[in-house]
Design a protein around this motif. Sequence first.
Motif, PDB file in Angstrom:
ATOM      1  N   GLY A   1       7.790  -2.056  10.665  1.00  0.00           N
ATOM      2  CA  GLY A   1       6.970  -1.271  11.582  1.00  0.00           C
ATOM      3  C   GLY A   1       6.041  -2.149  12.395  1.00  0.00           C
ATOM      4  N   PRO A   2       5.217  -1.498  13.233  1.00  0.00           N
ATOM      5  CA  PRO A   2       4.352  -2.277  14.127  1.00  0.00           C
ATOM      6  C   PRO A   2       2.984  -2.562  13.512  1.00  0.00           C
ATOM      7  CG  PRO A   2       4.255   0.020  14.722  1.00  0.00           C
ATOM      8  CD  PRO A   2       5.165  -0.048  13.525  1.00  0.00           C
ATOM      9  N   LEU A   3       2.401  -3.663  13.899  1.00  0.00           N
ATOM     10  CA  LEU A   3       0.978  -3.898  13.658  1.00  0.00           C
ATOM     11  C   LEU A   3       0.389  -4.534  14.907  1.00  0.00           C
ATOM     12  CD1 LEU A   3       1.260  -7.060  12.926  1.00  0.00           C
ATOM     13  CD2 LEU A   3       1.398  -6.289  10.586  1.00  0.00           C
ATOM     14  N   TRP A   4      -0.912  -4.504  14.982  1.00  0.00           N
ATOM     15  CA  TRP A   4      -1.592  -4.969  16.191  1.00  0.00           C
ATOM     16  C   TRP A   4      -2.515  -6.136  15.845  1.00  0.00           C
ATOM     17  CZ3 TRP A   4       0.084  -0.147  15.321  1.00  0.00           C
ATOM     18  CH2 TRP A   4       0.748   0.507  16.363  1.00  0.00           C
ATOM     19  N   VAL A   5      -2.549  -7.129  16.722  1.00  0.00           N
ATOM     20  CA  VAL A   5      -3.305  -8.349  16.466  1.00  0.00           C
ATOM     21  C   VAL A   5      -4.241  -8.611  17.643  1.00  0.00           C
ATOM     22  CG1 VAL A   5      -3.144 -10.843  16.079  1.00  0.00           C
ATOM     23  CG2 VAL A   5      -1.400  -9.318  15.126  1.00  0.00           C
TER      24      VAL A   5
ATOM     25  N   ASN B   1     -11.972 -15.526  15.005  1.00  0.00           N
ATOM     26  CA  ASN B   1     -11.542 -14.516  14.040  1.00  0.00           C
ATOM     27  C   ASN B   1     -10.268 -13.827  14.524  1.00  0.00           C
ATOM     28  OD1 ASN B   1     -13.457 -14.752  12.008  1.00  0.00           O
ATOM     29  ND2 ASN B   1     -14.926 -13.452  13.075  1.00  0.00           N
ATOM     30  N   THR B   2      -9.505 -13.373  13.564  1.00  0.00           N
ATOM     31  CA  THR B   2      -8.290 -12.626  13.876  1.00  0.00           C
ATOM     32  C   THR B   2      -8.410 -11.232  13.275  1.00  0.00           C
ATOM     33  OG1 THR B   2      -6.985 -14.649  13.783  1.00  0.00           O
ATOM     34  CG2 THR B   2      -5.778 -12.583  13.649  1.00  0.00           C
ATOM     35  N   LEU B   3      -8.003 -10.246  14.028  1.00  0.00           N
ATOM     36  CA  LEU B   3      -7.989  -8.868  13.540  1.00  0.00           C
ATOM     37  C   LEU B   3      -6.540  -8.391  13.496  1.00  0.00           C
ATOM     38  CD1 LEU B   3     -10.256  -5.928  14.665  1.00  0.00           C
ATOM     39  CD2 LEU B   3      -7.778  -5.676  14.712  1.00  0.00           C
ATOM     40  N   VAL B   4      -6.168  -7.785  12.382  1.00  0.00           N
ATOM     41  CA  VAL B   4      -4.831  -7.193  12.263  1.00  0.00           C
ATOM     42  C   VAL B   4      -5.007  -5.738  11.856  1.00  0.00           C
ATOM     43  CG1 VAL B   4      -2.616  -7.270  11.071  1.00  0.00           C
ATOM     44  CG2 VAL B   4      -3.794  -9.387  11.623  1.00  0.00           C
ATOM     45  N   HIS B   5      -4.337  -4.859  12.556  1.00  0.00           N
ATOM     46  CA  HIS B   5      -4.490  -3.425  12.312  1.00  0.00           C
ATOM     47  C   HIS B   5      -3.103  -2.815  12.079  1.00  0.00           C
ATOM     48  CE1 HIS B   5      -6.288   0.576  12.700  1.00  0.00           C
ATOM     49  NE2 HIS B   5      -5.268   0.890  13.476  1.00  0.00           N
ATOM     50  N   TRP B   6      -2.976  -1.988  11.040  1.00  0.00           N
ATOM     51  CA  TRP B   6      -1.686  -1.363  10.778  1.00  0.00           C
ATOM     52  C   TRP B   6      -1.863  -0.146   9.868  1.00  0.00           C
ATOM     53  CZ3 TRP B   6      -3.831  -4.872   7.661  1.00  0.00           C
ATOM     54  CH2 TRP B   6      -3.545  -4.896   6.304  1.00  0.00           C
ATOM     55  N   VAL B   7      -0.779   0.528   9.595  1.00  0.00           N
ATOM     56  CA  VAL B   7      -0.798   1.735   8.770  1.00  0.00           C
ATOM     57  C   VAL B   7       0.224   1.598   7.661  1.00  0.00           C
ATOM     58  CG1 VAL B   7      -0.168   4.183   8.757  1.00  0.00           C
ATOM     59  CG2 VAL B   7      -1.660   3.317  10.541  1.00  0.00           C
ATOM     60  N   GLN B   8      -0.152   2.057   6.478  1.00  0.00           N
ATOM     61  CA  GLN B   8       0.796   2.049   5.378  1.00  0.00           C
ATOM     62  C   GLN B   8       0.424   3.136   4.369  1.00  0.00           C
ATOM     63  OE1 GLN B   8       3.558   1.011   4.744  1.00  0.00           O
ATOM     64  NE2 GLN B   8       3.876   0.781   2.563  1.00  0.00           N
ATOM     65  N   SER B   9       1.387   3.945   3.996  1.00  0.00           N
ATOM     66  CA  SER B   9       1.242   4.959   2.946  1.00  0.00           C
ATOM     67  C   SER B   9       0.038   5.866   3.163  1.00  0.00           C
ATOM     68  CB  SER B   9       1.118   4.288   1.574  1.00  0.00           C
ATOM     69  OG  SER B   9       2.236   3.479   1.319  1.00  0.00           O
TER      70      SER B   9
ATOM     71  N   THR C   1      -0.143 -11.760   5.421  1.00  0.00           N
ATOM     72  CA  THR C   1      -0.956 -11.113   4.391  1.00  0.00           C
ATOM     73  C   THR C   1      -0.853  -9.591   4.499  1.00  0.00           C
ATOM     74  OG1 THR C   1      -2.491 -12.970   4.451  1.00  0.00           O
ATOM     75  CG2 THR C   1      -3.288 -10.952   3.443  1.00  0.00           C
ATOM     76  N   ALA C   2      -0.904  -9.096   5.734  1.00  0.00           N
ATOM     77  CA  ALA C   2      -0.777  -7.643   5.934  1.00  0.00           C
ATOM     78  C   ALA C   2       0.563  -7.142   5.422  1.00  0.00           C
ATOM     79  CB  ALA C   2      -0.938  -7.316   7.421  1.00  0.00           C
ATOM     80  N   SER C   3       1.582  -7.941   5.613  1.00  0.00           N
ATOM     81  CA  SER C   3       2.924  -7.517   5.198  1.00  0.00           C
ATOM     82  C   SER C   3       3.030  -7.359   3.687  1.00  0.00           C
ATOM     83  CB  SER C   3       3.964  -8.531   5.684  1.00  0.00           C
ATOM     84  OG  SER C   3       3.923  -8.611   7.096  1.00  0.00           O
TER      85      SER C   3
END
Lengths: 153, 353
Positions: free
Chosen positions: B290-294, B300-308, B326-328
């Motif tokens: 699926g998609p995530l946003w960086v 600094n780095t921001l990672v945004h995503w959705v899970q469960s 790490t998000a994965s």
Amino acid sequence: MRSHPSDLLSGYVDGTLSRAEHVGIEEHLATCIECRKTVDEVRTLQILLRAAPQPTVPPAALSRTLALLEARRSEHRWGVPRWSVAAAAGVAALIVALQWPIDPSPGPDSAKHAGFQSHAEVSLAHPLADMALVTYLATHLPYDFELTSVEPR
Amino acid sequence: MKIAATILIGVVAGLSAAPAHAAPAGNATSLLTKAVQAQRTIAYRGEQVIATWQGDSTKVSLGRVEHAPPDWTRTEFSQLGSTRRWVVVREGGREIQYDPASRAGTVAPVVESDEDSVDDHVGWLLENYRVASSPSSLLGRRTDRLAITPITGNRSSRRLEIDRDTGVVLRFERVEPTGRVVQMVTFTTFDVMPKGWRAETALPGDLRLAQRQSVRRVTAPEIQRQFGGVPVSVAPPDGFRKTAEFLTLGPVPALRTMYTDGLSVLTVTAERGRIARPPAASRKVQTRTGPLWVRRSGGNTLVHWVQSGWRLTMVGDLAPELLVQTASTAGVARSPRAIDHLQEWIQTLRGVF
């Protein structure tokens, strides 16, 4: 016979009555002008029918009739109004459309409270954060300088 | 921005030429501890230049800092190229931010640091970083120049100039693994002040302050009670460990988990939701599932995503590739369907009415 035996007169003319009924009718006709008149009319009608031409039926008439009956029966069994077909198609299209994947677009208000600034705020709990308090302040404030709002997050 | 670039190049060149030697663990510990304690004991004022690389440009701000121990600090920022100013006051466990022109701002409790675990954090820092120190001077004062470099790659280095007399950090730099300086904060003037010099200071009486969402520490049972479950867990990068969890109550309650390797901080914010809310200027990265946003900003780095059924946002001064990886570990949900958007919209309406 006192009453008129109207229902037996046609059989009398056709010769399909029993012997007793036949004798009874003859005795009645001998005294009843009205029934004799009815018998005469039935006999005249029979003569006319015999003289009329016989209708001819096309050989394919039977198969056509049977096919027509079958079609009617099928229509009765499976046929649905057109509007309901359109409605069903619409529902099916809607179901497919609702399953379509749509990724959200980045927006200014999105994830605002979970962004860099909140990271900087929580990072204050790190015991070495005070070592560079100025860094903390510098870290989160200039980031969102233009985005910083006076409204509560 | 040319000014910022010139400043940064000068700082990098100056530090590269400086001789340094590995600091004994005891010396590094004492220097770091001294810097932490300085904020509790030293009164000072000064002016700073703050340069932050934003990914495609550099922003430079000027800051005027006044500090009175143990916990009063006032900093006034003005950004080059902008007419706006911004004042931050920390006092008595609260932080006030306001615009001095409009007198409007916000107030919120400050998240207190866990001072008891300074030694723990320094220990972790020494597990993950090499610390080298060398004598130096800045603004006519004797300093200890501290270079903190990661043992493993993909982490930022820090360079600090610590005032030998007071322990105050006079200069701070953050350097990416590529060698690029992404942040620099340095005093241009610095004066030690007598204790209590700002004891009578009061905030302007006509401030209009709105309450910001407060952040407080939270326990596992409270997490269960508040969210009806535990968010999906993230396997942090090597050397990081979970140190605290915080709860933010508001229209959308959020759980913030903090990880650290002793120096860097990685935060993961989790809130209930099936639809991602990617921040402005973020770019979409399509993973296998699926998609995530960086988004990058200031190192600094921001990672945004959705899970469960959880909306997750992770921020840290780590490389984007490492944070995506790490998000994965928590999994990345597939793109939401139109019906998911519809459900979310209906839930929003329920909340309104």
